[in-house]
Enzyme design. Structure first.
Site, mmCIF file in Angstrom:
data_model
loop_
_atom_site.group_PDB
_atom_site.id
_atom_site.type_symbol
_atom_site.label_atom_id
_atom_site.label_comp_id
_atom_site.label_asym_id
_atom_site.label_seq_id
_atom_site.Cartn_x
_atom_site.Cartn_y
_atom_site.Cartn_z
ATOM 1 N N ASP A 1 -3.287 -3.581 1.454
ATOM 2 C CA ASP A 1 -3.163 -4.066 2.830
ATOM 3 C C ASP A 1 -2.721 -5.523 2.809
ATOM 4 O O ASP A 1 -2.954 -6.231 1.830
ATOM 5 C CB ASP A 1 -4.513 -3.973 3.549
ATOM 6 C CG ASP A 1 -4.989 -2.531 3.659
ATOM 7 O OD1 ASP A 1 -4.134 -1.625 3.633
ATOM 8 O OD2 ASP A 1 -6.212 -2.331 3.765
HETATM 9 N N1 URA Z 1 -8.500 0.080 0.237
HETATM 10 C C1 URA Z 1 -8.290 -0.572 1.397
HETATM 11 O O1 URA Z 1 -8.973 -0.349 2.393
HETATM 12 N N2 URA Z 1 -7.294 -1.499 1.423
HETATM 13 C C2 URA Z 1 -6.554 -1.814 0.353
HETATM 14 O O2 URA Z 1 -5.682 -2.691 0.431
HETATM 15 C C3 URA Z 1 -6.785 -1.124 -0.845
HETATM 16 C C4 URA Z 1 -7.774 -0.178 -0.870
#
Ligand code: URA
Length: 236
Positions: free
Chosen positions: A103
């Protein structure tokens, strides 16, 4: 390999553009300027330079980035910068791709490559390559939440149970855990499913490859051992 082909393979543009670079005397091979379009290079241990900047020939590229916050793992980001902006044009030209996505607000280990096989080996759902995250939570972490994360939770619109392994409390508001799948927002949704909320998320390890010592935004080329380590499915 024909010099112009080699340059093309390393991301220096179209065949025409690479020919132009050669004709203009911009290319040195093992220290000597080469203006001959018919010149062939042995790519093994090849060093060359373009406009005085030196490069090592790489058949494929494997990169570890310590991803900073505020970058999307997409070539067409919606609201933030693209992680690909952190790399020189020649790597983008070669078709550098992120191995899975983090993310925009997640930090830590992101692998990038132009090797489709490597990408597939690490992202194929059946491979279950483990990924270790450090999580900072909004509320204090309860023993019950740790147990439930290890037992597994259901996630809306996803089939099956999502369980973490090696769930360890680091302090009241921090834990580390390993996941073996990679569905959208998985860690955030797992923490929400046990009644908490992720405040910060950092990926520390993929397979057996631990994030090398890098500042946020810094990256390195992986060596053979590191490439191999990333593909190991044994849990840490
Ligand atoms: N899980 C998440 O919620 N976000 C990420 O970026 C990676 C794993």
């Amino acid at each position: 390999m024909l010099l112009e082909k080699m340059l093309q393979s390393q991301g220096f543009g179209s065949r025409k553009h690479c020919q132009q670079l050669i004709k203009n005397g911009a290319i040195t091979v093992q220290g000597e300027v080469q203006t001959d379009l018919k010149f062939r290079v042995d790519v093994k241990n090849l060093n060359f330079s373009v406009f005085g900047q030196s490069y090592v020939y790489r058949e494929k590229i494997y990169i570890a980035l310590n991803k900073p916050q505020g970058f999307e793992c997409s070539h067409h980001p919606q609201h933030h910068q693209s992680v690909f902006d952190l790399f020189p044009d020649i790597l983008r030209e070669r078709g550098l791709a992120a191995v899975g996505r983090l993310d925009q607000d997640t930090t830590g280990l992101l692998l990038l490559t132009d090797d489709g096989k490597f990408l597939h080996a690490l992202t194929h759902p059946k491979r279950h390559v483990p990924k270790v995250y450090h999580v900072t939570t909004l509320d204090t972490v309860s023993p019950n939440q740790l147990i439930t994360l290890e037992k597994g939770v259901e996630l809306h619109n996803e089939k099956g149970i999502f369980a973490a392994t090696n769930v360890h409390l680091l302090d009241e508001y921090q834990l580390s855990l390993t996941i073996h799948q990679g569905v959208y927002h998985q860690v955030k949704r797992m923490l929400a499913a046990v009644g908490n909320k992720v405040q910060a998320l950092h990926r520390q390890q993929i397979g057996e490859l631990v994030l090398p010592e890098l500042e946020l935004g810094e990256w390195i080329y992986l060596n053979e051992d590191q490439i191999h380590a990333a593909q190991q499915s044994r849990s840490p």
